[in-house]
Design a protein around this motif. Structure first.
Motif, PDB file in Angstrom:
ATOM      1  N   UNK A  74      34.970  35.689  39.220  1.00 55.80           N
ATOM      2  CA  UNK A  74      35.418  35.739  40.605  1.00 55.80           C
ATOM      3  C   UNK A  74      36.765  35.033  40.642  1.00 55.80           C
ATOM      4  N   UNK A  75      37.806  35.781  40.963  1.00 52.16           N
ATOM      5  CA  UNK A  75      39.149  35.208  40.976  1.00 52.16           C
ATOM      6  C   UNK A  75      39.479  34.648  42.354  1.00 52.16           C
ATOM      7  N   UNK A  76      40.161  33.510  42.355  1.00 54.49           N
ATOM      8  CA  UNK A  76      40.746  32.968  43.574  1.00 54.49           C
ATOM      9  C   UNK A  76      42.257  33.076  43.419  1.00 54.49           C
ATOM     10  N   UNK A 106      44.742  31.181  40.857  1.00 52.55           N
ATOM     11  CA  UNK A 106      44.615  29.733  40.945  1.00 52.55           C
ATOM     12  C   UNK A 106      43.342  29.247  40.261  1.00 52.55           C
ATOM     13  N   UNK A 107      42.237  29.965  40.462  1.00 51.91           N
ATOM     14  CA  UNK A 107      40.937  29.556  39.941  1.00 51.91           C
ATOM     15  C   UNK A 107      40.146  30.789  39.535  1.00 51.91           C
ATOM     16  N   UNK A 108      39.233  30.620  38.589  1.00 49.95           N
ATOM     17  CA  UNK A 108      38.265  31.674  38.288  1.00 49.95           C
ATOM     18  C   UNK A 108      36.882  31.042  38.186  1.00 49.95           C
ATOM     19  N   UNK A 109      35.879  31.802  38.616  1.00 49.15           N
ATOM     20  CA  UNK A 109      34.499  31.330  38.625  1.00 49.15           C
ATOM     21  C   UNK A 109      33.612  32.311  37.861  1.00 49.15           C
ATOM     22  N   UNK A 110      32.585  31.781  37.238  1.00 48.10           N
ATOM     23  CA  UNK A 110      31.593  32.627  36.581  1.00 48.10           C
ATOM     24  C   UNK A 110      30.814  33.392  37.644  1.00 48.10           C
ATOM     25  N   UNK A 111      30.633  34.692  37.435  1.00 48.25           N
ATOM     26  CA  UNK A 111      29.839  35.441  38.411  1.00 48.25           C
ATOM     27  C   UNK A 111      29.233  36.688  37.795  1.00 48.25           C
ATOM     28  N   UNK A 112      28.017  36.983  38.210  1.00 43.75           N
ATOM     29  CA  UNK A 112      27.371  38.263  37.940  1.00 43.75           C
ATOM     30  C   UNK A 112      27.233  39.062  39.230  1.00 43.75           C
TER      31      UNK A 112
END
Length: 723
Positions: A679-681, A690-696
């Motif tokens: 998940x990109x921010x 700016x940020x990336x998050x782990x996501x399914x």
């Protein structure tokens, strides 16, 4: 599986930050690494001592070339490489699947249909190499990765052009003895027929768990390869003659890869259809686990501090000057050693220096759910609602209430379904049973926080059967509720029946009166597609995405005062369920994605503007006078909603996996969308990641009151910061 980095592993190579180790051998080390944009890669390096050899560097460059030749269909796609760097490196896609040897060791030999499909896929891979006049020369189970889409061949460290022996010493056997061809075992020319021999050995291993020439010392294996008959015990009977021919000692007696493929498999069905369930489960687990790898580095080995104790000689009465100096020296030494021990312990007990803020592959704040818990049968993924200071999950038999701060379930309450709910002004409304209606009417209920129960409002809908599952609460606006109501017998499969009567209604929540009723088309038996995907009231219009028939969507706009259809136009998209995103519309226009990004006049549906065709766009999001969408291959894009001109596009070179199956979520600082398994921010000012998050997750909802992005997949509700 990934293991922590060692203390002396580099922090980064090229543009890739090292995350973990995948393995290390005599030639080099393979790492899990990530780019600045969050792309995960497998990064192979060469040991410094070997890199000093010019011939080894040439081999490394040839490996890069061979990996590019086989391509990403049959191999790991080459993302980047620098064979000339001080530490040569090669970055490829991170293949989501186990090596064949790991798969067989974990689950046992593969069934015949799997072996046949595997062999046909490997024939195609080798054929791609051979058509480019390249041979692999080291095909073995550990160099084959099994994915859901087919096998991928990796590690071209000793691959070379057919007939090119400049990097092979005369008479030297190069390769893995257990899977060498006889000609390779004697240091002779190894051409395409040699790869076929090795492929047969791989298939014997896949079918039996052992190679065709057993195991043991290299010299013994090389002898058996050259002179002994292959051991085909345990190979399915139908495969024995074919594999025996491939294992012929004379290269000319072996079939080509094309001939072998035609005998192995007829090409019917997807590769995954031929794999056992346990192997598919392992592939799925690995696909999820790679995004959960957290950067770790082992500490440097502790340096021994020398003698732990220094003892002074016994004190004597009336010391001499020499004795005094000796004693003083002993005290000084003891103090020095003691100081060293104190300093070491001080380093151990002092809190470590604060690490830089993590900006990539960040874990969710919390997750709620379990295996398959958020998939509501045929009705799709659950939709969370924010009301009464909580996150509500209507899950049929119960409505679960979660604490936004940690995701813990507070209560298990009344029954309800996600498509029969709406949250307005921090209040939750649902379709409910009208106990006074004898099964002939429904009620609108709302959660009473003070009394802790679902209270019926004065709004009741006559000639509506609550037991019919596909009843829908579309939306609530200005104290008017819009409902798709069915009347008739309940279907045994909880879906639709042709005998049911369906209507779209508007009712006043204050007075309880029905304002208007309009007919809806009938649905065939066994259909489980809801009448509406999304609805929104804007500018005196009820804008709906309506399935006029199964998988056939129209954009239908009605007058909120009368319910009359003002205009109706087809809406063709690849993924219909992506239209469950919130509709983007203002007082003048409705905005839609698909094969083009378009603006339609709210008044009559005529087109105001449209982008050029040829690129797929997600459903858009309208926020503070800017239209945001995700474009396939370009990522996040901001558009002027009046003119359709592009304002800016995300600064990225990694948008091949930009997800167009859901609209972006827009915060005050960042825009959020899915790219691959991240998940990109994206910064709304700098326009970069700016940020990336782990996501399914595959669907994302904004909870602005709690400051959360809520991602939903089959198993979990995941919470991320909305900034």
């Amino acid at each position: 599986m990934p293991t922590p980095l060692t203390h002396d592993d580099p922090v980064a190579l090229g543009p890739y930050r090292l995350i973990a180790r995948l393995g290390s051998g005599g030639m080099g080390t393979v790492y899990v690494a990530r780019s600045a944009g969050g792309r995960t890669v497998a990064l192979k390096t060469m040991h410094a001592g070997i890199a000093a050899d010019p011939a080894a560097r040439v081999r490394f460059r040839l490996e890069v070339d061979a990996a590019r030749v086989i391509g990403d269909r049959f191999g790991a796609r080459v993302m980047d490489a620098d064979p000339l760097a001080e530490t040569p490196w090669l970055a490829t896609e991170y293949v989501l699947g186990p090596a064949l040897d790991e798969a067989v060791e974990a689950g046992g030999p593969l069934p015949e249909q799997s072996v046949r499909a595997l062999g046909a896929g490997l024939c195609s891979a080798l054929g791609q190499l051979h058509r480019s006049d390249v041979v692999h020369r080291d095909l073995k189970p550990s160099n084959i990765l099994v994915t859901a889409y087919g096998p991928k061949v990796i590690d071209f460290g000793i691959a070379r052009a057919i007939g090119d022996d400049r990097l092979t010493r005369a008479g030297a056997a190069v390769g893995t003895p257990a899977f060498m061809s006889p000609e390779q075992a004697t240091g002779q020319e190894h051409d395409a027929a040699g790869d076929v021999f090795a492929l047969a050995g791989v298939l014997v291993y896949a079918a039996t768990g052992h190679g065709p020439f057993g195991s043991g010392q290299a010299a013994d294996l090389l002898y058996r390869v050259r002179y002994a008959e292959a051991d085909l015990g345990g190979v399915p009977a139908a495969l024995v003659p074919l594999l025996a021919r491939c294992l012929a000692k004379e290269p000319g007696e072996r079939p080509t890869t094309a001939q072998l493929a035609s005998r192995l498999h007829d090409g019917v069905g997807e590769f995954a259809d031929h794999l056992p369930d346990w192997l598919l489960a392992d592939i799925a687990r690995r696909a999820a686990d790679v995004w959960r790898v957290v950067p770790q580095r082992l500490p440097a080995p502790a340096v021994e501090a020398g003698p732990s104790e220094v003892t002074a000689p016994p004190a004597r009465r009336g010391r001499s000057r020499r004795g005094f100096l000796a004693g003083a020296g002993a005290v000084a030494v003891t103090a020095a050693v003691g100081g060293g021990i104190w300093s070491y312990r001080r380093r151990d007990t002092t809190p470590p220096a604060k690490e830089p803020r993590q900006t990539r592959n960040i874990a969710p704040l919390w997750q709620y759910g379990g295996r398959g818990s958020l998939e509501m049968d045929w009705w799709g993924l659950i939709r969370p609602y924010r009301a009464n200071g909580s996150i509500w999950l209507p899950m049929n038999a119960t409505v679960k209430r979660l604490d936004p701060s940690d995701g813990r379930s507070r209560q298990l309450l009344f029954e309800g379904n996600w498509w029969q709910a709406a949250a307005v002004n921090d209040r939750l409304y649902l379709l409910g049973q009208d106990f006074d209606g004898q099964g002939r009417s429904m009620a609108i209920v709302t959660w009473d926080e003070e009394q802790s129960y679902a209270r019926r409002t004065s709004t009741r809908l006559a000639d509506a059967a609550y037991v019919i599952k596909p009843n829908q609460l579309l939306c609530i606006s200005d104290d008017v509720v819009y409902v798709a109501a069915g009347y008739g017998k309940e279907a045994e499969d909880y879906g639709f029946l042709p005998s049911q009567t369906w209507t779209l209604r508007a009712a006043d929540l204050k007075t309880g009166k029905t304002l208007w009723t309009k007919p809806l088309p009938k649905r065939p038996a066994r259909s489980h597609r809801l009448h509406f995907l999304a609805a929104k009231v804007v500018g005196g219009r009820l804008v709906t995405l309506q399935e006029v028939a199964d998988k056939k969507v129209h954009l239908v706009v009605r007058d909120t005062g009368s319910g009359s259809v003002l205009w109706d136009t087809p809406y063709d998209v690849e993924d219909i369920d992506s239209l469950r995103s919130e509709i983007a519309a203002d007082g003048s226009r409705v905005y839609v994605g698909g094969d083009r990004l378009r603006a339609l006049r709210l008044s009559d549906g005529s087109q105001v503007w449209a982008t050029e065709s040829g690129r797929r766009y997600s459903p858009p999001t309208l926020k503070k006078g800017v239209l945001y969408t995700v474009g396939k291959g370009v990522g996040l894009t901001a558009v002027d909603p009046e003119r359709g001109t592009r304002l800016w596009t995300e600064a990225t070179t990694e948008a091949e996996e930009a997800y167009t199956g859901w609209q972006p979520v827009i915060g005050n600082r960042y825009a959020y969308y899915k790219n691959g398994f991240q998940l990109r921010a994206v910064s709304l000012t700098a326009h970069d990641i700016a940020l990336t998050y782990q996501t399914d997750a595959v669907q994302f909802h904004a909870d602005t009151r709690s400051g959360l992005v809520l991602g939903v997949d089959d198993d979990f509700l995941s919470a991320y910061p909305l900034t």
